[in-house]
Write a protein that holds these residues in place. Structure first.
Motif, mmCIF file in Angstrom:
data_model
loop_
_atom_site.group_PDB
_atom_site.id
_atom_site.type_symbol
_atom_site.label_atom_id
_atom_site.label_comp_id
_atom_site.label_asym_id
_atom_site.label_seq_id
_atom_site.Cartn_x
_atom_site.Cartn_y
_atom_site.Cartn_z
ATOM 1 N N UNK A 201 0.845 -1.205 0.000
ATOM 2 C CA UNK A 201 0.000 0.000 0.000
ATOM 3 C C UNK A 201 0.875 1.247 0.000
ATOM 4 N N UNK A 202 0.711 2.080 -0.998
ATOM 5 C CA UNK A 202 1.551 3.269 -1.144
ATOM 6 C C UNK A 202 1.411 4.233 0.030
ATOM 7 N N UNK A 203 0.223 4.315 0.622
ATOM 8 C CA UNK A 203 0.001 5.290 1.688
ATOM 9 C C UNK A 203 0.401 4.767 3.069
ATOM 10 N N UNK A 204 0.811 3.514 3.168
ATOM 11 C CA UNK A 204 1.253 2.950 4.450
ATOM 12 C C UNK A 204 2.770 3.078 4.538
ATOM 13 N N UNK A 205 3.231 3.938 5.427
ATOM 14 C CA UNK A 205 4.662 4.182 5.563
ATOM 15 C C UNK A 205 5.296 3.366 6.680
ATOM 16 N N UNK A 206 4.497 2.925 7.639
ATOM 17 C CA UNK A 206 4.997 2.111 8.744
ATOM 18 C C UNK A 206 3.875 1.188 9.218
ATOM 19 N N UNK A 207 4.197 0.069 9.822
ATOM 20 C CA UNK A 207 3.165 -0.884 10.238
ATOM 21 C C UNK A 207 2.077 -0.259 11.116
ATOM 22 N N UNK A 208 2.461 0.734 11.909
ATOM 23 C CA UNK A 208 1.487 1.355 12.799
ATOM 24 C C UNK A 208 0.349 2.041 12.052
ATOM 25 N N UNK A 209 0.523 2.272 10.745
ATOM 26 C CA UNK A 209 -0.509 2.928 9.947
ATOM 27 C C UNK A 209 -1.594 1.966 9.472
ATOM 28 N N UNK A 210 -1.371 0.676 9.619
ATOM 29 C CA UNK A 210 -2.315 -0.315 9.094
ATOM 30 C C UNK A 210 -3.593 -0.326 9.924
ATOM 31 N N UNK A 211 -4.714 -0.228 9.244
ATOM 32 C CA UNK A 211 -6.022 -0.302 9.896
ATOM 33 C C UNK A 211 -6.822 -1.445 9.292
ATOM 34 N N UNK A 212 -8.028 -1.622 9.786
ATOM 35 C CA UNK A 212 -8.885 -2.679 9.251
ATOM 36 C C UNK A 212 -9.228 -2.419 7.790
ATOM 37 N N UNK A 213 -9.145 -1.177 7.343
ATOM 38 C CA UNK A 213 -9.453 -0.847 5.953
ATOM 39 C C UNK A 213 -8.462 -1.520 5.011
ATOM 40 N N UNK A 214 -7.186 -1.443 5.322
ATOM 41 C CA UNK A 214 -6.181 -2.093 4.471
ATOM 42 C C UNK A 214 -6.332 -3.618 4.516
ATOM 43 N N UNK A 215 -6.669 -4.151 5.670
ATOM 44 C CA UNK A 215 -6.891 -5.591 5.789
ATOM 45 C C UNK A 215 -8.063 -6.016 4.907
ATOM 46 N N UNK A 216 -9.169 -5.273 4.975
ATOM 47 C CA UNK A 216 -10.339 -5.595 4.165
ATOM 48 C C UNK A 216 -10.047 -5.449 2.679
ATOM 49 N N UNK A 217 -9.316 -4.412 2.308
ATOM 50 C CA UNK A 217 -9.003 -4.208 0.893
ATOM 51 C C UNK A 217 -8.076 -5.292 0.357
ATOM 52 N N UNK A 218 -7.152 -5.769 1.195
ATOM 53 C CA UNK A 218 -6.290 -6.877 0.770
ATOM 54 C C UNK A 218 -7.102 -8.159 0.607
ATOM 55 N N UNK A 219 -8.002 -8.433 1.540
ATOM 56 C CA UNK A 219 -8.869 -9.599 1.415
ATOM 57 C C UNK A 219 -9.697 -9.522 0.136
ATOM 58 N N UNK A 220 -10.231 -8.338 -0.157
ATOM 59 C CA UNK A 220 -11.035 -8.169 -1.368
ATOM 60 C C UNK A 220 -10.208 -8.379 -2.622
ATOM 61 N N UNK A 221 -8.969 -7.892 -2.621
ATOM 62 C CA UNK A 221 -8.098 -8.086 -3.788
ATOM 63 C C UNK A 221 -7.887 -9.570 -4.050
ATOM 64 N N UNK A 222 -7.737 -10.344 -2.985
ATOM 65 C CA UNK A 222 -7.577 -11.795 -3.150
ATOM 66 C C UNK A 222 -8.871 -12.447 -3.619
ATOM 67 N N UNK A 223 -9.974 -12.162 -2.958
ATOM 68 C CA UNK A 223 -11.242 -12.813 -3.279
ATOM 69 C C UNK A 223 -11.674 -12.518 -4.712
ATOM 70 N N UNK A 224 -11.535 -11.267 -5.122
ATOM 71 C CA UNK A 224 -12.040 -10.882 -6.442
ATOM 72 C C UNK A 224 -11.180 -11.412 -7.586
ATOM 73 N N UNK A 225 -9.957 -11.809 -7.300
ATOM 74 C CA UNK A 225 -9.115 -12.408 -8.344
ATOM 75 C C UNK A 225 -9.066 -13.926 -8.243
ATOM 76 N N UNK A 226 -9.055 -14.457 -7.031
ATOM 77 C CA UNK A 226 -8.902 -15.907 -6.842
ATOM 78 C C UNK A 226 -10.073 -16.680 -7.439
ATOM 79 N N UNK A 227 -11.294 -16.173 -7.269
ATOM 80 C CA UNK A 227 -12.471 -16.902 -7.727
ATOM 81 C C UNK A 227 -13.098 -16.259 -8.972
ATOM 82 N N UNK A 228 -12.286 -15.572 -9.757
ATOM 83 C CA UNK A 228 -12.763 -15.045 -11.030
ATOM 84 C C UNK A 228 -12.840 -16.209 -12.020
#
Length: 439
Positions: A201-228
């Motif tokens: 994630x370009x806007x994440x500069x350090x681990x402390x910046x990670x929120x549930x939003x990035x976790x959800x977006x990463x999960x979505x990136x996997x789901x939407x490509x894995x089962x295409x």
């Protein structure tokens, strides 16, 4: 472009037509985020008791489902049809509805999810979505799949567990959004995850910046490509390969979009109108009850809309890879594809004839006595039976066989393998639920 495949006796204006599935019509997903999402999807770190992952109930071996009518979430062990309830957990109820498949959730046409549509694209709460979290849903979610990924984490029977067991479940009882910061911190303090988020994630500069939003977006990136999935014989046929379908499949296609009326609801490139219809599917299990329901039942879309006309209506599922996603119905009432097809042909008669013997619920002795009690409620049975949105169809056994043959032509060649597959391990070090353990 495909030909109009219609039987001669059906008026053109009354018939849905086959529509191609264009790979360009899927949401974009970053490859690095998808690889991170793969790890998160299989990592039990996201659950309250660190013992169940997304993949436990959405497994490759079952087309992104779990192969069960009603699943076992928190309080179980195993994967798919091998999953059992632990005696010492004394789980209070089964997961109320069938685990839906994940195929093609990244298609741009999808703007509503869950069997009752309680998550939809909307500006109602200023978050981009109308969801059970209302105004507490975090901002910045990439798409509806990212939003959907957040809710199993908050469910006591799915992934959170009981309040006395862990802080995640306790937080869920206070307010739904209190869960997500706890989980986000669990993830970002693991060095491998922290570094992966900074890289992905370009806007994440350090681990402390990670929120549930990035976790959800990463999960979505996997789901939407894995089962295409758009590599079925049906797709090749629509692209012009006349040999892609067998003769029974061709006849079944004509019936599907013609006399059988399947295409009235199962239309478009995903073979779903994304609307809600009542089919008089028999009720069993705990149901997704509302706060004021005095007994176990499931009123479907009405539970979200509060409109009586929506009673017992459920979202039309996509039929892509449908042969891989048994059992069928919002509660898995039918173990076979033929069973659910024949129910559609005469819902009243099928409702009257349905028996519990056809349902392979995992054995949970302390819940068994209540599993089918709703079937003994004559008034609820009458209400369910009276709400049917589809007209009966008179088809021969041979015609049913042709429709079933057509439905098998919707199975993609890479449907079960996915693209990234199952990781050997996850950064938390917790066990990975594997496809080979699911059957």
């Amino acid at each position: 472009m495909c030909r109009a495949l219609l039987i001669a006796s059906t008026p053109l204006a009354a018939v849905a037509q086959p529509v191609t599935l264009d790979p360009a019509d899927f949401v974009a997903a970053d490859a690095a985020q998808a690889e991170l999402g793969q790890l998160l999807f299989f990592d039990p770190i996201l659950s309250g008791n660190r013992n169940i992952s997304c993949a436990t109930c959405h497994n490759h071996a079952f087309g992104g489902g779990d192969g069960l009518p009603l699943g076992i979430g928190e309080g179980g062990r195993g994967v798919g049809t091998t999953r059992v309830a632990l005696e010492d957990s004394r789980m209070e109820k089964r997961v109320p509805r069938n685990a839906p498949a994940l195929f093609n959730l990244g298609h741009s046409s999808i703007d509503i999810l869950f069997h009752d549509g309680r998550l939809s694209v909307s500006d109602l709460f200023g978050t981009g979505f109308n969801s059970p979290a209302e105004e507490y849903l975090p901002l910045g979610l990439d798409n509806i799949v990212a939003a959907q990924a957040l809710f199993p984490l908050t469910s006591e029977v799915e992934m959170a567990g009981s309040p006395e067991e862990n802080e995640v479940a306790g937080a869920a009882y206070d307010r739904i959004d209190y869960v997500w910061p706890i989980i986000a911190k669990r993830v970002r303090v693991i060095p491998e995850y922290g570094a992966a988020f900074v890289d992905a994630f370009d806007h994440i500069e350090q681990p402390e910046d990670v929120s549930i939003v990035e976790i959800a977006n990463a999960l979505a990136a996997f789901i939407t490509t894995e089962w295409r999935s758009h590599d079925a014989p049906y797709d090749r046929f629509l692209a012009g390969d006349e040999t892609a379908l067998t003769d029974p499949q061709r006849r079944g296609l004509d019936l599907f979009f013609g006399a059988a009326g399947c295409g009235d609801c199962h239309s478009g490139p995903l073979l779903t109108d994304q609307q809600f219809h009542a089919l008089a599917l028999p009720h069993f299990g705990p149901g997704r009850t509302r706060r004021f329901d005095p007994y176990a039942r499931d009123v479907g879309r009405m539970g979200e809309s509060d409109r009586i006309e929506d009673a017992y209506r459920f979202r039309t599922p996509s039929l892509r890879n449908v042969a891989l996603t048994a059992p069928y119905g919002h509660n898995g009432a039918y173990a076979t594809l033929e069973g659910i097809v024949r129910h559609h042909l005469d819902p009243e008669a099928a409702f009257d004839a349905w028996t519990a013997e056809g349902v392979s619920l995992p054995d949970i002795p302390w819940l068994a006595a209540a599993d089918f009690l709703p079937l003994q409620d004559s008034r609820e049975r009458a209400r369910l039976r009276s709400r049917i949105d589809i007209a009966p169809r008179d088809l021969t056994d041979a015609q049913v066989a042709d429709i079933l043959a057509f439905l098998t032509s919707l199975t993609g060649e890479t449907a079960l393998s996915g693209r990234l597959g199952i990781p050997e391990s996850v950064p938390s070090g917790l066990p990975v639920d594997r496809a080979e353990d699911a059957r």
